[in-house]
Scaffold this motif. Structure first.
Motif, PDB file in Angstrom:
ATOM      1  N   ASN A 126      70.166  73.178  64.343  1.00  0.00           N
ATOM      2  CA  ASN A 126      70.997  72.624  65.411  1.00  0.00           C
ATOM      3  C   ASN A 126      70.767  73.385  66.703  1.00  0.00           C
ATOM      4  N   GLY A 127      70.036  72.799  67.620  1.00  0.00           N
ATOM      5  CA  GLY A 127      69.828  73.404  68.930  1.00  0.00           C
ATOM      6  C   GLY A 127      68.589  74.271  68.998  1.00  0.00           C
TER       7      GLY A 127
ATOM      8  N   GLU B 155      71.869  64.024  68.575  1.00  0.00           N
ATOM      9  CA  GLU B 155      73.260  63.730  68.212  1.00  0.00           C
ATOM     10  C   GLU B 155      74.164  64.023  69.399  1.00  0.00           C
ATOM     11  N   PRO B 156      75.122  63.124  69.699  1.00  0.00           N
ATOM     12  CA  PRO B 156      75.304  61.803  69.091  1.00  0.00           C
ATOM     13  C   PRO B 156      74.218  60.831  69.530  1.00  0.00           C
ATOM     14  N   HIS B 157      74.276  59.635  68.972  1.00  0.00           N
ATOM     15  CA  HIS B 157      73.287  58.618  69.318  1.00  0.00           C
ATOM     16  C   HIS B 157      73.365  58.336  70.820  1.00  0.00           C
ATOM     17  N   PRO B 158      72.232  58.266  71.515  1.00  0.00           N
ATOM     18  CA  PRO B 158      72.257  58.018  72.963  1.00  0.00           C
ATOM     19  C   PRO B 158      73.055  56.784  73.370  1.00  0.00           C
ATOM     20  N   ARG B 159      72.968  55.717  72.587  1.00  0.00           N
ATOM     21  CA  ARG B 159      73.725  54.510  72.957  1.00  0.00           C
ATOM     22  C   ARG B 159      75.231  54.754  72.890  1.00  0.00           C
ATOM     23  N   THR B 160      75.677  55.630  72.004  1.00  0.00           N
ATOM     24  CA  THR B 160      77.097  55.969  71.920  1.00  0.00           C
ATOM     25  C   THR B 160      77.521  56.781  73.139  1.00  0.00           C
ATOM     26  N   VAL B 161      76.657  57.672  73.604  1.00  0.00           N
ATOM     27  CA  VAL B 161      76.965  58.491  74.780  1.00  0.00           C
ATOM     28  C   VAL B 161      77.149  57.611  76.017  1.00  0.00           C
ATOM     29  N   PHE B 162      76.281  56.628  76.166  1.00  0.00           N
ATOM     30  CA  PHE B 162      76.337  55.796  77.367  1.00  0.00           C
ATOM     31  C   PHE B 162      77.317  54.637  77.249  1.00  0.00           C
TER      32      PHE B 162
ATOM     33  N   LEU C  99      65.093  69.177  63.617  1.00  0.00           N
ATOM     34  CA  LEU C  99      65.698  69.800  64.795  1.00  0.00           C
ATOM     35  C   LEU C  99      66.614  68.788  65.451  1.00  0.00           C
ATOM     36  N   VAL C 100      67.901  69.130  65.550  1.00  0.00           N
ATOM     37  CA  VAL C 100      68.892  68.249  66.171  1.00  0.00           C
ATOM     38  C   VAL C 100      69.207  68.782  67.566  1.00  0.00           C
ATOM     39  N   LEU C 101      68.936  67.984  68.588  1.00  0.00           N
ATOM     40  CA  LEU C 101      69.263  68.365  69.958  1.00  0.00           C
ATOM     41  C   LEU C 101      70.524  67.636  70.394  1.00  0.00           C
ATOM     42  N   PRO C 102      71.488  68.363  70.970  1.00  0.00           N
ATOM     43  CA  PRO C 102      72.711  67.701  71.442  1.00  0.00           C
ATOM     44  C   PRO C 102      72.394  66.775  72.609  1.00  0.00           C
TER      45      PRO C 102
END
Length: 331
Positions: A13-14, A63-70, A98-101
Motif C-alpha cells: 500500500n503506497g 484505490e478507490p476506483h477513479p470513477r468513484t472518486v469523480f 502495488l496499490v496507489l491511493p
C-alpha cells in the motif's frame, strides 16, 4: 500502513512501502476490478516478459476506483475489493500488487511526473504493460502512445495489449460482468471472469425463521451496491479451511417481511454455530427468481426442490480454467 503478507506475494500500500525485491521489475498497470479474462491478457503478457527477463512481475492498481472518486454519488461496485483482488493476482502467479491511493490530486499529476517520479524514480521499472485504453496524468494526457514514447526515451520497455474478446467476439469488461450479475446470468459472469465469482461476508443474527422451516441459514449482508439479481443460487462455501455445498436466497423475503436485501445460505450436511464467522461464497448457478408464496408449507416444498436442483448442479461442477481450480473449492 503495514504491508499484508500473502506468502511470497507482496501486497503493498503506497510507494513508501514498496520493497526492493520488486524494483527493476515488470509492472502491469490498471484497475483490474474482477481480474477477468481481459485483465489477465495484460497480466499474462507481463508474466511472460518478466519470466523471460528473470524479473519480478507485479500489478499496479488504484484505490478507490477513479470513477468513484469523480462521481461519489454513484460509486462503482467492486467485483473484487482490494484483499480479494490480491488473492486472485497471487493465484495468477504475480509476485505482488502495488496499490496507489487515488484522489483528484493524484489525477492532476502531470503525465511526465507520473513517469519520472513513480515509474522511474520510485519503482525503477524495466518494463510496463497496460491495456489499450489505459490513460494517466492530468487531463488524461498519458496515452498509450505517450507511455511508449516515454519508454523509448527513458530506457524501459512498454507493451500495449489489445482488448480481449469472448467467444462471441464481444470485448470482455468489468461492466459486462456487473450487468450479467444483475441479470442473474451467472454462467456468463463466471465465463467472462474465468472463475466463479465470490464474496466474503460475516454471518449476522437474523430472525431465525429458517430454522423453523427446517432450513437454518447463515445470514449475510452483501456489499452496498451489489447488483446481483434477487433469486435462488447454487453455491460453494469456504469456512475455516473446509468447503461446503449449499443453496442460497438473495432478496427481501417477500413471503414474510419484504425487508432489506439479505443473502441467506443453507449449507448442506453442516451442523454448528456460524454467527460471527466469515464465509466465502462462490456463486455457481442461478436457479430461479425470488417468489412470494401463499404459505410456509408451499415455501418449504419449493425449498426442497431448490436444494435438489442445487445439489445436482454442484455435483457436475468442473473447473472453468486453471485459475478456477486455484480459487474455487471443488472438494
Amino acid at each position: 500502513m503495514p504491508t499484508p503478507s500473502l506468502g511470497d506475494f507482496h501486497h503493498v500500500n503506497g510507494l513508501s512501502a514498496f520493497p526492493d525485491t520488486l524494483k527493476n521489475g515488470v509492472v502491469a498497470i490498471g484497475n483490474f476490478d474482477g481480474v477477468h479474462r481481459g485483465h489477465r491478457a495484460v497480466l499474462n503478457t507481463a508474466l511472460e516478459i518478466g519470466r523471460n527477463m528473470n524479473r519480478p512481475v507485479y500489478a499496479m492498481t488504484f484505490e478507490p476506483h477513479p470513477r468513484t472518486v469523480f462521481n461519489p454519488a454513484s460509486p462503482v461496485f467492486r467485483l473484487t475489493p482490494e484483499v480479494q483482488k490480491a488473492e486472485v493476482l497471487k493465484a495468477e502467479g504475480l509476485d505482488g500488487m502495488l496499490v496507489l491511493p487515488f484522489s483528484k490530486e493524484f489525477a492532476s499529476v502531470e503525465a511526465s511526473d507520473f513517469v519520472a517520479d513513480i515509474l522511474i524514480s520510485a519503482l525503477s521499472i524495466t518494463h510496463a504493460v497496460t491495456g489499450h485504453d489505459f490513460h494517466f496524468g492530468k487531463a488524461r494526457k498519458g496515452t498509450p502512445d505517450y507511455l511508449k514514447a516515454s519508454g523509448e526515451a527513458e530506457g524501459f520497455g512498454v507493451t500495449i495489449v489489445h482488448p480481449e474478446t469472448d467467444e462471441n467476439a464481444e470485448i470482455i469488461s468489468s461492466s459486462r460482468i456487473r450487468d450479467a450479475l444483475a441479470a442473474g446470468d451467472i454462467a456468463l459472469a463466471n465465463g467472462l471472469l474465468g472463475y466463479r465469482w465470490f464474496v466474503d461476508a460475516v454471518v449476522q443474527h437474523g430472525d431465525k425463521r429458517g430454522r423453523d422451516l427446517g432450513y437454518p441459514t447463515a445470514n449475510l449482508r452483501f456489499p452496498e451496491g451489489c447488483p446481483l439479481k434477487h433469486g435462488i443460487y447454487a453455491v460453494k462455501v469456504s469456512l475455516n479451511g473446509k468447503n461446503y455445498d449449499g443453496v442460497a436466497s438473495y432478496g427481501r423475503r417477500p413471503t414474510f417481511d419484504n425487508g432489506a436485501a439479505l443473502f441467506e445460505v443453507f449449507l448442506f450436511d453442516f451442523n454448528g454455530d456460524l454467527y460471527g464467522e466469515t464465509l466465502r461464497v462462490h456463486l455457481v448457478s442461478y436457479l430461479r427468481g425470488e417468489e412470494k408464496f401463499d404459505s410456509a408449507d408451499a415455501l418449504i416444498d419449493q425449498m426442497d426442490r431448490d436444494s435438489a436442483e442445487a445439489r445436482a448442479a454442484l455435483a457436475s461442477l468442473r473447473p472453468l480454467t486453471e485459475l478456477d481450480t486455484r480459487l474455487t473449492p471443488f472438494g
